[in-house]
Write an enzyme that holds these catalytic residues in place. Structure first.
Site, PDB file in Angstrom:
ATOM      1  N   THR A   1       0.828  -1.209   0.000  1.00  0.00           N
ATOM      2  CA  THR A   1       0.000   0.000   0.000  1.00  0.00           C
ATOM      3  C   THR A   1       0.857   1.251   0.000  1.00  0.00           C
ATOM      4  O   THR A   1       0.620   2.187  -0.769  1.00  0.00           O
ATOM      5  CB  THR A   1      -0.918   0.015   1.242  1.00  0.00           C
ATOM      6  N   THR A   2       1.873   1.270   0.867  1.00  0.00           N
ATOM      7  CA  THR A   2       2.752   2.434   0.989  1.00  0.00           C
ATOM      8  C   THR A   2       3.545   2.658  -0.286  1.00  0.00           C
ATOM      9  O   THR A   2       3.919   3.785  -0.602  1.00  0.00           O
ATOM     10  CB  THR A   2       3.707   2.254   2.186  1.00  0.00           C
TER      11      THR A   2
ATOM     12  N   TYR B   1     -13.119  -4.290  -2.682  1.00  0.00           N
ATOM     13  CA  TYR B   1     -14.329  -3.986  -3.462  1.00  0.00           C
ATOM     14  C   TYR B   1     -15.229  -5.206  -3.674  1.00  0.00           C
ATOM     15  O   TYR B   1     -16.441  -5.102  -3.512  1.00  0.00           O
ATOM     16  CB  TYR B   1     -13.984  -3.347  -4.824  1.00  0.00           C
TER      17      TYR B   1
ATOM     18  N   TYR C   1      -2.695 -10.105   4.328  1.00  0.00           N
ATOM     19  CA  TYR C   1      -2.687  -8.783   4.950  1.00  0.00           C
ATOM     20  C   TYR C   1      -4.119  -8.384   5.225  1.00  0.00           C
ATOM     21  O   TYR C   1      -4.893  -8.115   4.312  1.00  0.00           O
ATOM     22  CB  TYR C   1      -1.985  -7.805   4.004  1.00  0.00           C
TER      23      TYR C   1
ATOM     24  N   ARG D   1      -9.335  -0.471   4.679  1.00  0.00           N
ATOM     25  CA  ARG D   1      -9.047  -0.086   3.302  1.00  0.00           C
ATOM     26  C   ARG D   1      -9.739  -0.987   2.289  1.00  0.00           C
ATOM     27  O   ARG D   1      -9.975  -0.570   1.151  1.00  0.00           O
ATOM     28  CB  ARG D   1      -7.535  -0.102   3.046  1.00  0.00           C
TER      29      ARG D   1
ATOM     30  N   LYS E   1      -0.313 -10.207   8.407  1.00  0.00           N
ATOM     31  CA  LYS E   1      -0.093  -8.814   8.767  1.00  0.00           C
ATOM     32  C   LYS E   1      -1.428  -8.280   9.247  1.00  0.00           C
ATOM     33  O   LYS E   1      -2.398  -8.223   8.487  1.00  0.00           O
ATOM     34  CB  LYS E   1       0.417  -7.993   7.579  1.00  0.00           C
TER      35      LYS E   1
ATOM     36  N   ILE F   1       5.246  -4.546  10.139  1.00  0.00           N
ATOM     37  CA  ILE F   1       5.479  -4.064   8.783  1.00  0.00           C
ATOM     38  C   ILE F   1       5.083  -2.601   8.813  1.00  0.00           C
ATOM     39  O   ILE F   1       3.905  -2.262   8.916  1.00  0.00           O
ATOM     40  CB  ILE F   1       4.691  -4.892   7.757  1.00  0.00           C
TER      41      ILE F   1
END
Length: 295
Positions: free
Chosen positions: A46-47, A109, A135, A140, A164, A206
């Site tokens: 994501t980052t 989604y 994860y 999100r 995660k 993480i």
């Protein structure tokens, strides 16, 4: 067996001003992370703005990261998708270019059922031979991996080694830890909850914070594992105001702003992410100065 123990950095993807990937800066920030005692590099999560990289860019960034790291610490590739076939493709390519493991975000989604999540992660993990870490980040993606589902994946799929956890509910984390064994690898997905996750049996974090404070984030974990619980607690609490500033807007907007303030030249973000609002940027700058990572 854990892919790594301690603080792994969820690394940003540096960009030129025209929005193309800046591989030169990518190399420099990887070297800074290794010098800062980071325990692993997590590439294109994501980052790392995975959502707006093309598949070709995605693989190129992972391959370049693997090449630069050169086996000094583990490289874990973010290869998750809301399309199972796409995730399998990216995962196979990541294994081909030498990634040590995979980070697989919950499909977004689609809002899959628990059975759908089980089948999704199982199919991806079984398409490769390297370790895989689902994860869980419902804030999100709109869906959460329930404890029973995660435990079933861990017990049924040989190379799924842990999770995660960015669910934000330590009670649910404890429910999971109660039904897995001691080899299960629990990683915090939230910098503000490193210590509670370690106390629940975690093996590390993480981390977004590690992009700007690798040594300090590493030390939270290192102190805990050495038995210096009070030292770890103090480091976690000292970091909290900066962590709040780093999440005052959606990640990775603030962390890229922070790295640019540090002179790391990681460049802009790709739309639909935009530059940090001025008032939030000022608070971030103040917290970086207070924390001692900006003069």
């Amino acid at each position: 067996m854990a892919l790594f123990k301690g603080a792994g950095v969820a690394l940003v993807t540096p960009m030129h001003e025209d929005g193309t990937v800046n591989f030169e800066v990518l190399e420099s920030i990887i070297e800074e992370q290794i010098l800062g005692d980071t325990d692993a590099i997590i590439s294109v999560g994501t980052t790392g703005e995975a959502a707006t990289l093309t598949e070709e860019e995605h693989i190129e960034v992972i391959a370049h990261t693997v090449k630069v790291v050169n086996h000094r610490i583990p490289v874990i590739a973010g290869t998750g998708s809301n399309c199972t076939d796409s995730a399998i493709y990216l995962s196979k390519k990541a294994e081909e270019v030498g990634a040590d493991g995979l980070l697989l975000v919950t499909p977004y989604y689609n809002k899959a059922t628990q059975n759908g999540l089980y089948q999704h992660f199982k199919a991806i993990a079984e398409s490769v031979s390297i370790p895989a870490i689902p994860y869980n980040v419902p804030g999100r993606t709109g869906v959460s991996i329930e404890a029973k589902t995660m435990a079933a994946l861990y017990h049924d799929v040989e190379n799924i080694i842990g999770v995660k956890d960015a669910g934000g509910d330590v009670g649910k984390t404890l429910d999971l830890m109660r039904i897995v064994d001691e080899d299960f690898c629990l990683y915090s997905g939230e910098d503000g909850l490193i210590l509670p996750i370690l106390a629940a049996g975690g093996v590390g974090v993480i981390s977004v914070l590690s992009n700007v404070a690798p040594k300090e984030t590493h030390e939270i974990c290192a102190k805990w594992f050495s038995g210096d619980i009070e030292g770890a607690r103090k480091e976690q609490l000292r970091a909290l105001p900066l962590i709040h500033a780093l999440f005052s807007e959606v990640n990775p907007i603030p962390v890229k702003a922070a790295m640019n303030l540090q002179g790391k030249n990681v460049g802009p973000l790709r739309l639909p992410l935009t530059e940090m609002e001025k008032e939030h940027r000022e608070v971030l700058k103040e917290e970086m100065i207070r924390y001692g990572i900006l003069k």
